[in-house]
Design an enzyme around this catalytic site. Structure first.
Site, PDB file in Angstrom:
ATOM      1  N   ASP A 194      -4.730  66.543 -85.568  1.00 24.05           N
ATOM      2  CA  ASP A 194      -3.845  67.265 -85.117  1.00 24.05           C
ATOM      3  C   ASP A 194      -2.548  66.741 -85.563  1.00 24.05           C
ATOM      4  O   ASP A 194      -1.668  67.622 -85.947  1.00 24.05           O
ATOM      5  CB  ASP A 194      -3.768  66.934 -83.466  1.00 24.05           C
ATOM      6  N   LYS A 204     -10.785  65.353 -74.783  1.00 30.81           N
ATOM      7  CA  LYS A 204     -10.369  64.705 -76.129  1.00 30.81           C
ATOM      8  C   LYS A 204     -10.555  63.249 -76.196  1.00 30.81           C
ATOM      9  O   LYS A 204     -10.930  62.508 -77.163  1.00 30.81           O
ATOM     10  CB  LYS A 204      -9.237  65.030 -76.676  1.00 30.81           C
TER      11      LYS A 204
HETATM   12  P1  NAP Z   1      -2.150  66.403 -72.440  1.00 34.48           P
HETATM   13  O1  NAP Z   1      -2.705  65.150 -73.202  1.00 34.48           O
HETATM   14  O2  NAP Z   1      -2.652  66.966 -70.917  1.00 34.48           O
HETATM   15  O3  NAP Z   1      -0.539  65.979 -72.042  1.00 34.48           O
HETATM   16  C1  NAP Z   1       0.344  66.679 -71.665  1.00 34.48           C
HETATM   17  C2  NAP Z   1       1.918  65.859 -71.122  1.00 34.48           C
HETATM   18  O4  NAP Z   1       2.489  66.978 -70.966  1.00 34.48           O
HETATM   19  C3  NAP Z   1       1.610  64.896 -70.542  1.00 34.48           C
HETATM   20  O5  NAP Z   1       2.831  64.077 -71.268  1.00 34.48           O
HETATM   21  C4  NAP Z   1       2.250  65.261 -69.141  1.00 34.48           C
HETATM   22  O6  NAP Z   1       2.775  64.473 -68.425  1.00 34.48           O
HETATM   23  C5  NAP Z   1       3.070  66.452 -69.824  1.00 34.48           C
HETATM   24  N1  NAP Z   1       3.221  67.564 -68.539  1.00 34.48           N
HETATM   25  C6  NAP Z   1       2.256  68.226 -68.284  1.00 34.48           C
HETATM   26  N2  NAP Z   1       2.809  69.231 -67.123  1.00 34.48           N
HETATM   27  C7  NAP Z   1       3.914  69.029 -67.061  1.00 34.48           C
HETATM   28  C8  NAP Z   1       5.117  69.569 -66.260  1.00 34.48           C
HETATM   29  N3  NAP Z   1       4.736  70.492 -65.367  1.00 34.48           N
HETATM   30  N4  NAP Z   1       6.397  68.650 -66.439  1.00 34.48           N
HETATM   31  C9  NAP Z   1       6.430  67.747 -67.294  1.00 34.48           C
HETATM   32  N5  NAP Z   1       5.686  67.431 -68.203  1.00 34.48           N
HETATM   33  C10 NAP Z   1       4.354  67.722 -68.069  1.00 34.48           C
HETATM   34  O7  NAP Z   1      -2.186  67.743 -73.396  1.00 34.48           O
HETATM   35  P2  NAP Z   1      -1.898  67.651 -74.893  1.00 34.48           P
HETATM   36  O8  NAP Z   1      -3.473  67.642 -75.501  1.00 34.48           O
HETATM   37  O9  NAP Z   1      -0.845  66.610 -75.301  1.00 34.48           O
HETATM   38  O10 NAP Z   1      -1.292  69.133 -75.203  1.00 34.48           O
HETATM   39  C11 NAP Z   1      -0.033  69.491 -74.725  1.00 34.48           C
HETATM   40  C12 NAP Z   1       0.394  70.594 -75.462  1.00 34.48           C
HETATM   41  O11 NAP Z   1       0.115  70.629 -77.077  1.00 34.48           O
HETATM   42  C13 NAP Z   1      -0.599  71.774 -75.036  1.00 34.48           C
HETATM   43  O12 NAP Z   1       0.503  72.935 -74.817  1.00 34.48           O
HETATM   44  C14 NAP Z   1      -1.436  71.999 -75.871  1.00 34.48           C
HETATM   45  O13 NAP Z   1      -1.849  73.395 -76.202  1.00 34.48           O
HETATM   46  C15 NAP Z   1      -0.568  71.953 -77.401  1.00 34.48           C
HETATM   47  N6  NAP Z   1      -1.483  71.516 -78.561  1.00 34.48           N
HETATM   48  C16 NAP Z   1      -1.410  72.104 -79.495  1.00 34.48           C
HETATM   49  C17 NAP Z   1      -2.069  72.027 -80.838  1.00 34.48           C
HETATM   50  C18 NAP Z   1      -1.893  73.012 -82.026  1.00 34.48           C
HETATM   51  O14 NAP Z   1      -2.931  72.789 -82.794  1.00 34.48           O
HETATM   52  N7  NAP Z   1      -0.921  73.695 -81.755  1.00 34.48           N
HETATM   53  C19 NAP Z   1      -2.800  71.022 -80.706  1.00 34.48           C
HETATM   54  C20 NAP Z   1      -2.882  70.091 -79.571  1.00 34.48           C
HETATM   55  C21 NAP Z   1      -2.165  70.519 -78.480  1.00 34.48           C
HETATM   56  P3  NAP Z   1       2.005  63.424 -67.582  1.00 34.48           P
HETATM   57  O15 NAP Z   1       2.116  62.303 -68.355  1.00 34.48           O
HETATM   58  O16 NAP Z   1       3.129  63.224 -66.439  1.00 34.48           O
HETATM   59  O17 NAP Z   1       0.764  64.118 -67.091  1.00 34.48           O
END
Ligand code: NAP
Length: 250
Positions: free
Chosen positions: A83, A47
Site C-alpha cells: 500500500d 490485514k
Molecule cells: P483502519 O485501519 O480501520 O483505520 C481507519 C482510521 O480512520 C483509524 O485511525 C480510525 O480511527 C479512523 N476513523 C474511522 N472512522 C472515523 C470517524 N468516523 N471519524 C474519525 N476517524 C475515523 O482502515 P485503513 O485500512 O487504514 O483504511 C483507511 C482508508 O484508506 C479507507 O477508506 C480505505 O478504503 C482506504 N485505503 C485505500 C487504499 C487504496 O489502495 N486506495 C488502500 C488501503 C486503504 P480510530 O483509530 O479512532 O478507530
C-alpha cells in the site's frame, strides 16, 4: 485489473474475491496452502490479524504492522504490504514531490501506517491527527524509528502550515459521512489527497477552495502492480491494469 494483466501476459491464473468471516480467517489462510494458490491480497478487517498466521513477514510489512499481500512458495506463506509503495508511486506519476513539504495525515490506522512509513522518510515534517489519541501516538512512536520529524496533533488549525493533507480515514466512503476535517481551513496552495479511490465530497470541497486534489485510485492501481510482481515475478502492463480498473469502477 489482475485478470486483464494475466491475460495480456498469457499467464494461466485468475484473481477471485472471497468474503472471509473473521472466525474462519485461519482456515482460509490454511486453504492457500491446501489449494496451492500463488498468493492472495488481504483487505479490511484482516490485514493485521493475519500476521501471526504466516510463516514470514517482510521487513516493511512488519514495521507497518499490516499485510495486504501474501505470496505462497513451496507451502511457505510470506506477508508483504504494497500500500505505501503504491501511494508513493501514485504521487510520483502525478508529478507530486513531497520533499521539503509539511504533510498532515488524518487517521492512524493501517493505511496511515503504510503511507506514513514512506512519507516520514521523505518529507520535511509529518503530522498525524487521529480520533483515538493513543493510536496516533503509537503510530508516531513507531515512525520515529525511521525519521525524526514526526508528531501528533491535538488540533488541526492553523492548517496553513501543511503543504499536503491526506485523508486516511474511511470518512467519505458514504456521501452522507461527515468530512474528515473542516474544509473552511483549506487554502489554494495546498494539495489534498484522499485514499478512497474516487472523488469524495472532501476532495470536491477542497477543489472548490482552489486546492489541487488526488484520490486513491492511483494507489489502488500501484499496490496491485507491486502485488502482481511479487506473485509472478513479471512486470504487468500497467496501462492495461489502469484501463481495467477504470472500467470496473466507473
Ligand atoms: P483502519 O485501519 O480501520 O483505520 C481507519 C482510521 O480512520 C483509524 O485511525 C480510525 O480511527 C479512523 N476513523 C474511522 N472512522 C472515523 C470517524 N468516523 N471519524 C474519525 N476517524 C475515523 O482502515 P485503513 O485500512 O487504514 O483504511 C483507511 C482508508 O484508506 C479507507 O477508506 C480505505 O478504503 C482506504 N485505503 C485505500 C487504499 C487504496 O489502495 N486506495 C488502500 C488501503 C486503504 P480510530 O483509530 O479512532 O478507530
Amino acid at each position: 485489473m489482475h485478470n486483464a494483466a494475466f491475460e495480456a501476459l498469457g499467464l494461466d491464473y485468475c484473481y477471485i474475491p472471497f468474503s472471509v468471516h473473521p472466525d474462519l480467517l485461519s482456515a482460509a489462510i490454511e486453504g492457500i496452502r491446501a489449494l496451492n494458490l500463488l498468493g492472495v491480497n488481504i483487505t479490511v478487517p484482516h490485514k493485521e490479524r493475519v500476521m501471526p498466521m504466516l510463516d514470514k513477514i517482510n521487513g516493511e510489512a512488519s514495521f507497518i504492522g499490516a499485510v495486504n499481500t501474501i505470496v505462497s512458495s513451496d507451502g511457505q506463506l510470506t506477508g508483504y504490504n504494497t500500500d505505501g509503495r503504491g501511494f508513493m508511486q501514485s504521487l510520483s506519476e502525478s508529478g507530486i514531490n513531497v520533499r521539503e513539504r509539511n504533510v498532515l495525515i488524518v487517521g492512524a490506522g493501517g493505511a496511515a501506517r503504510a503511507i506514513g512509513y514512506y512519507l516520514a522518510q521523505e518529507v520535511k515534517a509529518l503530522y498525524i491527527y487521529g480520533r483515538t489519541r493513543e493510536r496516533a501516538e503509537r503510530l508516531v512512536q513507531d515512525l520515529k524509528k525511521v525519521a525524526v520529524n514526526v508528531s501528533t496533533l491535538q488540533d488541526i488549525s492553523p492548517a496553513d502550515r501543511f503543504h499536503m493533507i491526506i485523508n486516511a480515514t474511511p470518512l467519505g466512503l458514504r456521501d452522507d459521512d461527515p468530512l474528515p476535517l473542516d474544509t473552511g481551513l483549506l487554502h489554494r496552495e495546498q494539495m489534498v489527497c484522499d485514499l478512497i479511490y474516487r472523488d469524495t465530497r472532501f476532495l470536491r470541497e477542497a477543489s472548490k477552495r482552489g486546492c489541487a486534489t488526488l484520490n486513491g485510485l492511483g494507489m489502488l492501481l500501484w499496490q496491485g502492480v507491486f502485488a502482481f510482481e511479487l506473485w509472478t515475478g513479471r512486470r504487468p502492463d500497467v496501462e492495461i491494469m489502469r484501463k481495467a480498473l477504470a472500467d470496473t469502477i466507473s
